[in-house]
Write a protein that holds these residues in place. Structure first.
Motif, PDB file in Angstrom:
ATOM      1  N   THR A  84       0.835  -1.196   0.000  1.00  0.00           N
ATOM      2  CA  THR A  84       0.000   0.000   0.000  1.00  0.00           C
ATOM      3  C   THR A  84       0.872   1.250   0.000  1.00  0.00           C
ATOM      4  O   THR A  84       2.019   1.217   0.470  1.00  0.00           O
ATOM      5  CB  THR A  84      -0.929   0.030   1.236  1.00  0.00           C
ATOM      6  N   GLU A  85       0.333   2.340  -0.539  1.00  0.00           N
ATOM      7  CA  GLU A  85       1.096   3.584  -0.584  1.00  0.00           C
ATOM      8  C   GLU A  85       1.366   4.102   0.828  1.00  0.00           C
ATOM      9  O   GLU A  85       2.464   4.517   1.153  1.00  0.00           O
ATOM     10  CB  GLU A  85       0.337   4.631  -1.406  1.00  0.00           C
ATOM     11  N   SER A  86       0.334   4.107   1.670  1.00  0.00           N
ATOM     12  CA  SER A  86       0.527   4.496   3.063  1.00  0.00           C
ATOM     13  C   SER A  86       0.975   3.272   3.851  1.00  0.00           C
ATOM     14  O   SER A  86       0.367   2.204   3.764  1.00  0.00           O
ATOM     15  CB  SER A  86      -0.769   5.042   3.663  1.00  0.00           C
ATOM     16  N   LYS A  87       2.035   3.419   4.608  1.00  0.00           N
ATOM     17  CA  LYS A  87       2.560   2.307   5.394  1.00  0.00           C
ATOM     18  C   LYS A  87       1.929   2.239   6.784  1.00  0.00           C
ATOM     19  O   LYS A  87       2.215   1.320   7.550  1.00  0.00           O
ATOM     20  CB  LYS A  87       4.087   2.415   5.509  1.00  0.00           C
ATOM     21  N   TRP A  88       1.086   3.193   7.110  1.00  0.00           N
ATOM     22  CA  TRP A  88       0.386   3.187   8.396  1.00  0.00           C
ATOM     23  C   TRP A  88      -0.875   2.355   8.281  1.00  0.00           C
ATOM     24  O   TRP A  88      -1.597   2.438   7.284  1.00  0.00           O
ATOM     25  CB  TRP A  88       0.011   4.604   8.823  1.00  0.00           C
ATOM     26  N   LYS A  89      -1.158   1.577   9.315  1.00  0.00           N
ATOM     27  CA  LYS A  89      -2.355   0.745   9.305  1.00  0.00           C
ATOM     28  C   LYS A  89      -3.015   0.767  10.682  1.00  0.00           C
ATOM     29  O   LYS A  89      -2.352   0.505  11.693  1.00  0.00           O
ATOM     30  CB  LYS A  89      -2.010  -0.702   8.941  1.00  0.00           C
ATOM     31  N   PRO A  90      -4.320   1.091  10.766  1.00  0.00           N
ATOM     32  CA  PRO A  90      -5.014   1.029  12.059  1.00  0.00           C
ATOM     33  C   PRO A  90      -5.264  -0.421  12.453  1.00  0.00           C
ATOM     34  O   PRO A  90      -5.667  -1.238  11.617  1.00  0.00           O
ATOM     35  CB  PRO A  90      -6.324   1.775  11.787  1.00  0.00           C
ATOM     36  N   LEU A  91      -5.022  -0.756  13.712  1.00  0.00           N
ATOM     37  CA  LEU A  91      -5.272  -2.097  14.222  1.00  0.00           C
ATOM     38  C   LEU A  91      -6.208  -2.006  15.418  1.00  0.00           C
ATOM     39  O   LEU A  91      -5.916  -1.300  16.392  1.00  0.00           O
ATOM     40  CB  LEU A  91      -3.957  -2.784  14.630  1.00  0.00           C
TER      41      LEU A  91
END
Length: 531
Positions: A84-91
Motif C-alpha cells: 500500500t502507498e501508506s505504510k500506516w495501518k489502524p489495528l
C-alpha cells in the motif's frame, strides 16, 4: 492409507473414517480452508526477537517460543502495508487482544507493542502514530524502514494455543461472511474461478506497457526492471507491473481472503482478495477458460448524491460534465472519485465545484449543511451505504437465480452467458432505490432499454405507479406506502396529482406521518403532464 489423507487428524468412531475415505467430496473438504498456521512476517524479525529481546519477551510470556510467536502474529497484521502507498495501518485493540490473550483473558498486546517499539540496538520493529485520539479511530502502526526494506517471508506457527486462537478467529470471520449476501455470493463464486500464473501476468503486463496502458486511477503502467522509485521523476503517477504481481501473489498464493464487510465509515463495503487486486490483473480471471465481463454503473456516486441530496439532474454522466466544463473526461472521472467525500473547503477548490454550483446549487447547499452538522465524512458514509444496499439487493436477486458474480464495489464481474441478466437486474434494482443511472458493460455498449424517457401523460391517462413513482425519486418503501394509501397501483395521472396535493398540504402539520413529498418530486410530476 492414501497419501493425500495422511495429514488428516480424526477423532470419534473409526466408521466415520471409512465413510470419509470413500466419499470423494468429503475426503477433499479440508482443502477448502486455508492453513491458519501460516503467516507472513518481515525477514529477520524472528531471529532478532530471539537473539536481542529475550529479557523483554518475558513480560509477554514465560515461554520464549510462545512470546516470540505472539510478537510475530502482531507483525503479520502489517504485512499488507508492503503493498500500500501508506505504510500506516489502524489495528483494532479488541482484535489485538483476541490474538494474544492468555487463558485468563489477560491483556498481553500492550506488552507486545512495548517489545516491538523498543526493538534492538539497531532500532525498533514498529512505530506508533502519536496523533491517535481515543474514541475516534483505532491506533495506527507501521513497520520501520529497516523491516519494510527486508521484505516478507512465510512462517508456520508452532504453538497449539496460538493456532487454536487463530482457528476461532477464522471461523468467526467465516460465519459473519456467510450471513452477508455479498460475502456469501463471493464464497460461492471462488470455487469457479481460475487465476493466471505470475509468468503469464508478467507477459501480459509487458504488452500493456507497450500499449501505453493507464490504470483506473490514471496512473501509467510501467515495468520497474529492478529500478528504485527515484529513477522516475513522476513516480507517483506510475503503477509498476512487478509490484502489482507481488500484490497479486500476496492476495492469492496462500488461499483467498475471507470476504469481510466494513463498518459504518465504509458503509459496509466488502473487501476481499479481488477488490484489492489491480484491475488489469483482475481482468485475466477466467471461468471455464473464458474471461469474465464487467458490468458497472455510469457515474454511480454523482447519481447517488443526486438521490441523497435531492438533486435535479437525472442520469448524469462524466461525459456531460466534461462537455459542459471543458475539463478532460479522464480528469472528470478521477475528480468524481473524491469530490463528494471532501471537506467543504476542498470541494470549493475542486474544478468540479463550478459545474455543481451553476447546475445544482440546492444540492450543494444540502451537502454543506450535512457536512457542517455531522462532519465531512457523513456524505461518503451515506453514499457507500446506499451503494452497498443496491449491490446487496442485486446480488440477492441473482443468487436466487443461481447466478454468482465477483463484486468490485460498484461493479460486478460475471460470466458472458449471464451478462444480459446481470445488467437487467442492476438496471431494475437501482431504479427501485431511486438512483437514476444505468449499467455500462465492458466500457462499451450501454444497456439503454430500461431508460427510455417517460412519455407525457394527459390527466385522464392511466399509469402504473410501480413504474412512475421510482422515476419521481420515491424509494421502494415509500412507493409501497403510496400505492397502499391510494389502494391500487393503476390510476389516472389526475389521481396522483390529487394525492400529491393532499399530502403536501397535510405534511405542513407536526403530526404528519405520510410519505414526504419534496418540491423536486412535485416538479418531476409536473414534467410528466401534457401541457
Amino acid at each position: 492409507m492414501n497419501s493425500k489423507n495422511e495429514d488428516f487428524a480424526f477423532t470419534g468412531d473409526t466408521g466415520d473414517l471409512d465413510v470419509l475415505l470413500n466419499d470423494y467430496k468429503l475426503s477433499e473438504s479440508a482443502l477448502r480452508f486455508p492453513n491458519v498456521n501460516s503467516i507472513l512476517i518481515p525477514k529477520k524479525a524472528q531471529h532478532n526477537l530471539r537473539r536481542y529481546c529475550k529479557s523483554m519477551l518475558k513480560n509477554v510470556d514465560d515461554n520464549l517460543d510462545i512470546a516470540v510467536e505472539k510478537c510475530l502474529v502482531f507483525l503479520s497484521n502489517l504485512a499488507s502495508t508492503y503493498y500500500t502507498e501508506s505504510k500506516w495501518k489502524p489495528l483494532n485493540a479488541m482484535l489485538l487482544h483476541q490474538q494474544s490473550k492468555n487463558t485468563d483473558n489477560t491483556f498481553i498486546y500492550t506488552k507486545i507493542i512495548e517489545v516491538l517499539t523498543t526493538g534492538t540496538s539497531t532500532g525498533a520493529f514498529i512505530e506508533v502514530d502519536k496523533s491517535y485520539q481515543v474514541g475516534f479511530e483505532s491506533k495506527k502502526f507501521r513497520l520501520t524502514d529497516t523491516y519494510l526494506k527486508a521484505g516478507l517471508i512465510e512462517y508456520s506457527i508452532k504453538d497449539a494455543g496460538i493456532i487454536s486462537t487463530r482457528n476461532k478467529l477464522y471461523y468467526q470471520q467465516l460465519s459473519k461472511a456467510i450471513t452477508n449476501p455479498i460475502c456469501y455470493n463471493l464464497i460461492m463464486m471462488y470455487q469457479k474461478i481460475d487465476l493466471p500464473t505470475s509468468e503469464e501476468l508478467l507477459a501480459i503486463g509487458r504488452k500493456l506497457v507497450k500499449e501505453g496502458h493507464t490504470t483506473k486511477k490514471n496512473k501509467i503502467l510501467t515495468m520497474r526492471n529492478k529500478h528504485l522509485n527515484h529513477y522516475w521523476v513522476d513516480v507517483d503517477n506510475r503503477s509498476f507491473v512487478e509490484d502489482n504481481i507481488k500484490l497479486f501473489e500476496f492476495l492469492t498464493s496462500r488461499g483467498f481472503m475471507i470476504p469481510s464487510a466494513g463498518d459504518e465509515s465504509s458503509g459496509g463495503r466488502v473487501v476481499d482478495s479481488f477488490t484489492l487486486m489491480p484491475a488489469w490483473i483482475r481482468e485475466q480471471i477466467t471461468v471455464d477458460g473464458k474471461k469474465l465481463t464487467e458490468c458497472d454503473y455510469v457515474a454511480l456516486h454523482p447519481n447517488i448524491a443526486m438521490k441523497l441530496y435531492d438533486g435535479s439532474t437525472n442520469y448524469l454522466t462524466h461525459e456531460s460534465v466534461a462537455e459542459r466544463t471543458g475539463i478532460e473526461l479522464k480528469k472528470v472521472k478521477k475528480l468524481h472519485l473524491s469530490f463528494f467525500n471532501m471537506k467543504w473547503n476542498d470541494m470549493r477548490r475542486s474544478p468540479l465545484f463550478g459545474y455543481y454550483s451553476a447546475n445544482e446549487p440546492d444540492l450543494l447547499a444540502r451537502i454543506y449543511h450535512d457536512k457542517n452538522e455531522h462532519s465531512h465524512k457523513i456524505t461518503s458514509q451515506k453514499m457507500f451505504k446506499l451503494e452497498v444496499d443496491i449491490m446487496s439487493a442485486v446480488i440477492r436477486d441473482l443468487n436466487a437465480k443461481d447466478v454468482y458474480v465477483l463484486y468490485v464495489y460498484d461493479a460486478l464481474m460475471c460470466e458472458e452467458k449471464d451478462r444480459e441478466l446481470v445488467a437487467e437486474t442492476m438496471n431494475r434494482i437501482i431504479l427501485e432505490h431511486g438512483v437514476k443511472t444505468r449499467v455500462k458493460v465492458n466500457s462499451s455498449d450501454l444497456i439503454e432499454s430500461t431508460f427510455e424517457p417517460l412519455p407525457k401523460y394527459a390527466l385522464d391517462e392511466m399509469i402504473n405507479l410501480y413504474d412512475v413513482l421510482p422515476q419521481l425519486s420515491f424509494d421502494v418503501e415509500d412507493t409501497l406506502k403510496i400505492i397502499s394509501g391510494i389502494d391500487r397501483s393503476i390510476v389516472e395521472i389526475a389521481e396522483l396529482v390529487d394525492y400529491f396535493t393532499i399530502q403536501t398540504s397535510q405534511q405542513k402539520y407536526n403530526d404528519y406521518d405520510g410519505v414526504p413529498i419534496t418540491t423536486s418530486m412535485i416538479s418531476k410530476l409536473k414534467n410528466l403532464i401534457k401541457s
